[in-house]
Write an enzyme that holds these catalytic residues in place. Structure first.
Site, mmCIF file in Angstrom:
data_model
loop_
_atom_site.group_PDB
_atom_site.id
_atom_site.type_symbol
_atom_site.label_atom_id
_atom_site.label_comp_id
_atom_site.label_asym_id
_atom_site.label_seq_id
_atom_site.Cartn_x
_atom_site.Cartn_y
_atom_site.Cartn_z
ATOM 1 N N HIS A 207 112.108 23.300 -15.464
ATOM 2 C CA HIS A 207 113.504 23.149 -15.870
ATOM 3 C C HIS A 207 114.396 24.187 -15.190
ATOM 4 O O HIS A 207 115.415 23.856 -14.571
ATOM 5 C CB HIS A 207 113.589 23.260 -17.398
ATOM 6 N N CYS B 296 113.880 11.094 -4.269
ATOM 7 C CA CYS B 296 114.768 11.924 -5.092
ATOM 8 C C CYS B 296 114.052 13.095 -5.745
ATOM 9 O O CYS B 296 114.644 13.844 -6.497
ATOM 10 C CB CYS B 296 115.518 11.085 -6.122
#
Ligand code: PEP
Ligand code: MG
Length: 531
Positions: free
Chosen positions: A107, A487
């Site tokens: 994250h 991506c």
């Protein structure tokens, strides 16, 4: 120097492009630690270089403190075991982020890279004592407390225990010329991963040709008080469909606004909106005051909130109830996202703009999942068309990020109009390495030369790359002109770009600050391929 040498006729354009290392562009784009001062400073520890640039600031341990420091005009470095969506405001308020755990796609790494903020993750030597608000580093005598200065070199993952001078990378007037030289030679498209109008605008300046990944969940990561994180939490922790419907109705205007403003900035260019992906429990409030706040809003006890939150707990959330699975169980959540996207599109069309939404379904494993979602999506599109009197066009596609999807790509292409390879998850699933915990042992694998490179940074061509190639080939065997993008984080990695250029990928998508690097790497790949 490269452009000067071309102008002076000393080298041709291709040679100039090949002589600039992509990492050098990174230095032009981010402020860095002054190399002379850095040389004299003592290195405390080394972690994974998650996001480049240099950062100097005072240690803080919580998001709240980071905001306080920032409001008081002080620069701070947020030091955490790892980060979660609750830390977003603090991460934003900090000049740098340092975490004990996490890999290159954790994250903290993803968010920081997206913002172009210096970040080091997986710093094993770091030990945080939250009670005393101190931090120590293995093998270093000194203990650091809140307010003490650290300096980070995000390009090398180095942590220093003093305030080192920084250098602002000056705007190079020849930069734009060099980049357009690159564009002349590359075939690979370069889009950006962006989830806010500001990031989209920044990426456009860096030359992005569209958005390859707009992660819908990022709009809930709360960079300001307007963010609807509390409303999302309400939706997650409500009990009945009726309650969920009401909570989603509250969320929809926020979603629509974020989608609309991003489409507006990207007018005329494609924008891939990816449905909500992470497991819901990531958004369950952890702090006492947040729990209390939510309990009050829902009219239930804090205990009940905790009970509902626990019911969402999963032993292995990365393989759990996320991505398309969430939308199979809760079609209402999907409907809201589709409606927000189509309504935003219709409103912009009425204003005379040219929005190009592409809708992408994550974590898919079968064409039937896609057909199931497509039916819902088309139903909502028809409703919005009727309500707005606008004819809407969009592309419907899927991520390919689970080996099963890559191996059955011909079937996936029956239902998908485009593919985007999510190489972060594809790497995680192929290696069986958890992308969030890899920091604890990746160093041992690299140190012992079991792996040549961190596969979360540079594509593992032998297996993950092969799956991508199989996916492209099988997909195009069913749908000849299938658009294929990348991506995952590899989309901004020069070595990976060189590989993608050889297997027929149409575009890569990466964080805004990596767009120029990808443009250069794509030009170099094409020149080398044809040499
Ligand atoms: C991926 O898995 O590569 C991806 C782009 O999605 P996320 O990082 O959001 O899982
Ligand atoms: Mg993914």
């Amino acid at each position: 120097m490269a452009v000067d040498m071309v102008d002076e006729g000393l080298i041709d354009e291709k040679t100039a492009i090949l002589r600039v290392a992509p990492a050098q562009l990174d230095e032009v784009l981010h402020p860095i630690l002054d190399p002379a001062s850095e040389k004299k400073a003592e290195v405390l520890a080394q972690g994974l270089p998650a996001s480049p640039g240099g950062a100097v600031g005072q240690i803080v341990f919580t998001s709240e403190d980071a905001i306080k420091y920032s409001n008081a005009g002080k620069k701070c470095i947020l030091v955490r075991e790892e980060t979660s969506p609750e830390d977003i405001d603090g991460m934003h308020a900090s000049v740098g982020i340092l975490t004990e755990r996490g890999g290159m796609t954790s994250h903290a790494a993803l968010v920081a890279r997206g913002w172009g903020k210096c970040c080091i993750v997986g710093c094993d030597a770091l030990k945080i004592n939250f009670k005393d608000r101190t931090v120590s580093f293995e093998g270093i005598k000194k203990t650091f407390k809140e307010g003490d200065f650290l300096s980070l070199n995000g390009a090398k993952g180095l942590v220093y225990g003093s305030a080192i001078d920084t250098m602002d990378a000056s705007e190079n007037p020849l930069f734009a010329r060099f980049m357009s030289m690159c564009d002349k030679y590359r075939k690979l498209g370069v889009r950006t991963n962006a989830d806010t109008p500001e990031d989209a605008a920044r990426a456009l300046k860096f030359g992005a040709q569209g958005i390859g990944l707009f992660r819908i969940e990022h709009m809930f990561y709360g960079r300001n008080s307007e963010t609807p994180l509390s409303k999302l939490r309400k939706m997650i922790l409500c009990d009945t469909d009726e309650e969920r419907k009401a909570a989603l109705a509250e969320l929809e205007p926020f979603m629509k606004a974020a989608v609309k403003e991003t489409l507006r900035v990207m007018d005329g260019k494609p924008v891939v909106f990816r449905l909500l992906d992470p497991p819901l429990h990531e958004f369950v409030p952890k702090g006492e005051d947040k729990k209390k706040e939510l309990a009050k809003e829902l009219g239930v006890s804090v205990k009940e909130i905790e009970k509902r939150g626990e019911s969402l707990h999963e032993v292995n959330p990365m393989m759990g109830h996320r991505g398309v699975r969430l939308h199979v169980s809760f079609p209402l959540i999907a409907e809201t996202q589709y409606r927000a996207i189509f309504t935003a599109t219709a409103e912009l069309q009425k204003e005379g703009m040219h929005p190009h939404p592409e809708i992408m379904i994550p974590v898919t494993i079968s064409a039937r999942e896609l057909s199931f979602q497509r039916a819902i999506c088309d139903k909502i599109k028809a409703e919005v068309e009727a309500a707005t009197q606008q004819f809407l066009e969009y592309q419907f596609g899927t991520m390919i990020e689970i080996p099963r999807a890559a191996l059955t790509a011909d079937r996936m292409a029956r239902a998908a109009e485009f593919f985007s390879f999510g190489t972060n998850d594809l790497t995680q699933m192929t290696f069986g390495f958890s992308r969030d915990d890899i920091g604890t042992f990746m160093g041992d694998y690299l140190g012992n030369k079991i792996l040549d490179a961190d596969p979360f940074q540079t594509i593992d061509t032998k297996a993950v790359g092969q799956l991508v190639k199989i996916g492209v080939d099988k997909g195009r065997s069913r749908r000849e002109n299938l658009m294929c993008g990348i991506c995952g984080e590899h989309g901004g990695d020069p070595k990976s770009i060189e590989f993608f250029n050889t297997i027929g990928i149409d575009y890569v998508s990466c964080s805004p600050f990596r767009v120029p690097i990808a443009r250069l790497a794509a030009a170099q790949a094409e020149i080398k391929q044809n040499a």
